[in-house]
Design an enzyme around this catalytic site. Structure first.
Site, PDB file in Angstrom:
ATOM      1  CG  HIS A  12       6.763  -6.514  -3.987  1.00  0.00           C
ATOM      2  ND1 HIS A  12       7.707  -7.893  -4.534  1.00  0.00           N
ATOM      3  CD2 HIS A  12       7.651  -6.184  -2.259  1.00  0.00           C
ATOM      4  CE1 HIS A  12       9.228  -6.905  -3.766  1.00  0.00           C
ATOM      5  NE2 HIS A  12       8.732  -6.342  -2.564  1.00  0.00           N
ATOM      6  CG  HIS A  59      11.464  -9.740   0.462  1.00  0.00           C
ATOM      7  ND1 HIS A  59      10.614 -10.955  -0.290  1.00  0.00           N
ATOM      8  CD2 HIS A  59      11.149  -8.619   0.646  1.00  0.00           C
ATOM      9  CE1 HIS A  59      10.631  -9.038  -0.871  1.00  0.00           C
ATOM     10  NE2 HIS A  59      10.352  -8.404  -0.519  1.00  0.00           N
ATOM     11  CG  HIS A 193      10.427  -0.179   0.290  1.00  0.00           C
ATOM     12  ND1 HIS A 193      10.630  -0.040  -1.638  1.00  0.00           N
ATOM     13  CD2 HIS A 193      10.767  -0.579   0.556  1.00  0.00           C
ATOM     14  CE1 HIS A 193      10.801  -0.976  -1.356  1.00  0.00           C
ATOM     15  NE2 HIS A 193      11.480  -1.903  -0.629  1.00  0.00           N
ATOM     16  CD  GLU A 240      12.126  -4.652  -2.488  1.00  0.00           C
ATOM     17  OE1 GLU A 240      12.110  -5.903  -2.064  1.00  0.00           O
ATOM     18  OE2 GLU A 240      10.975  -4.474  -3.568  1.00  0.00           O
TER      19      GLU A 240
HETATM   20  C1  DHB Z   1       7.897  -3.301   2.816  1.00  0.00           C
HETATM   21  C2  DHB Z   1       8.044  -3.502   1.586  1.00  0.00           C
HETATM   22  C3  DHB Z   1       9.004  -4.574   1.021  1.00  0.00           C
HETATM   23  O1  DHB Z   1       8.821  -3.932  -0.331  1.00  0.00           O
HETATM   24  C4  DHB Z   1       9.529  -5.527   1.404  1.00  0.00           C
HETATM   25  O2  DHB Z   1       9.627  -6.651   0.565  1.00  0.00           O
HETATM   26  C5  DHB Z   1       8.819  -5.565   2.747  1.00  0.00           C
HETATM   27  C6  DHB Z   1       8.270  -4.566   3.494  1.00  0.00           C
HETATM   28  C7  DHB Z   1       7.198  -2.337   3.738  1.00  0.00           C
HETATM   29  O3  DHB Z   1       6.752  -0.808   3.431  1.00  0.00           O
HETATM   30  O4  DHB Z   1       6.646  -2.082   4.957  1.00  0.00           O
HETATM   31 FE    FE Z   2      10.745  -6.283  -1.230  1.00  0.00          FE
END
Ligand code: DHB
Ligand code: FE
Length: 290
Positions: A12, A59, A193, A240
């Site tokens: 997302h 978030h 990530h 996540e």
């Molecule tokens: C990014 C990815 C995410 O899932 C998020 O909530 C905020 C930022 C990113 O890759 O920048």
């Molecule tokens: Fe996220």
């Protein structure tokens, strides 16, 4: 009775929403990512559900450190796109399904899973970016959406096992609803990530692809993976991915039924700081188009 017809899994990443909103999807950086969702949009348009139950994480936009619900279901009639610091995304408001949402809350809580009931909240990129990826840029979202928010931002966060069991309880709830609704459940977030600290930018293709393999073939065993493995292998925000187990637990095979059919699988690195993963699993129903 209502029934779950399919589950959809997708990252997302907020910058994906920005790319769509600013008309950059044909740029070389973005083209391969959006190409991976072309089939998905055709698939979705050919099988419009009556409702999507969309599992995502907020978030720190609707919630904050003041109140941290582990699981929260949106029972309101509508939800506005959140202002995440640079104005709300120019996407339609989300129309809810208060009757089904209230029924799911009732059933799941009676089935021993505590949910926070939220009648009013804004929805952030965790919910709107998956809708954009699957539906494009319509004037109105094609169906009602029930937001289902999971805390994966502030520890303690729920285990994969609990998420999988919650998915099973959601399936039971949907099947107890007395209207003949076609319901899809989407699990969003991930894949690997990490947005902060010395390991910021971490991507782990091997681990991600093994997660996709196991989510398809052995989700109950995958649900036993502890938090520390997500964080170590997929980065702090890779956690996540436990939300995908909620959607996966709602499929028939988690209740002893037939395995779902894999309609689409896609993996792409990078989008912003994130490895993007995407699956579509269809229930094997006699009247389902293939
Ligand atoms: C990014 C990815 C995410 O899932 C998020 O909530 C905020 C930022 C990113 O890759 O920048
Ligand atoms: Fe996220």
């Amino acid at each position: 009775m209502a029934r779950i017809t399919a589950s959809v899994y997708t990252s997302h990443v907020p910058l994906i929403g920005v790319a769509m909103d600013l008309g950059k999807t044909e740029e070389p950086y973005w083209r391969p990512l959006f190409a991976g969702y072309e089939l998905s949009r055709r698939w979705f348009a050919a099988r419009p559900p009556d409702v999507v139950l969309l599992v995502y994480n907020d978030h720190a936009n609707a919630f904050s450190l003041d109140v941290i619900p582990t699981f929260a279901i949106g029972t309101g009639a509508a939800f506005e796109p959140a202002d995440e610091g640079w104005g709300a995304r120019p996407v339609p408001r989300v129309i809810g399904h208060p009757a089904l949402a209230a029924h799911i809350a009732h059933s799941v809580i009676q089935d021993d899973f505590d949910l926070t009931i939220v009648n009013r909240m804004d929805v952030d990129h965790g919910l709107t970016v998956p809708l954009s990826l699957m539906c494009g840029q319509p004037a109105a979202w094609p169906c009602p959406v029930i937001p289902f928010a999971v805390n994966v931002v502030h520890y303690p966060v729920p285990s994969g096992r609990r998420c999988f069991q919650l998915g099973r309880a959601i399936r039971r709830a949907v099947e107890r609803y007395d209207q003949p609704l076609n319901v899809q459940i989407w699990g969003t977030g991930g894949m690997s990530h990490q947005l902060q600290g010395p390991r910021a930018g971490l991507i782990n293709r091997d681990w991600d692809n093994r997660f996709l393999d196991r989510l398809i073939d052995e989700p109950a065993a995958l649900a036993e993976v502890p938090h520390v493995e997500y964080v170590r292998e997929a980065g702090s925000e890779g956690i996540e991915l436990v939300m995908w187990l909620i959607a996966r637990g709602a499929m028939a095979d988690a209740a002893g039924g037939p395995k779902p059919r894999l309609a689409h699988r896609f993996y792409h690195v990078p989008a912003s700081n994130t490895a993007v993963g995407h699956l579509i699993l269809e229930e094997q129903l006699e009247d389902q188009p293939s």
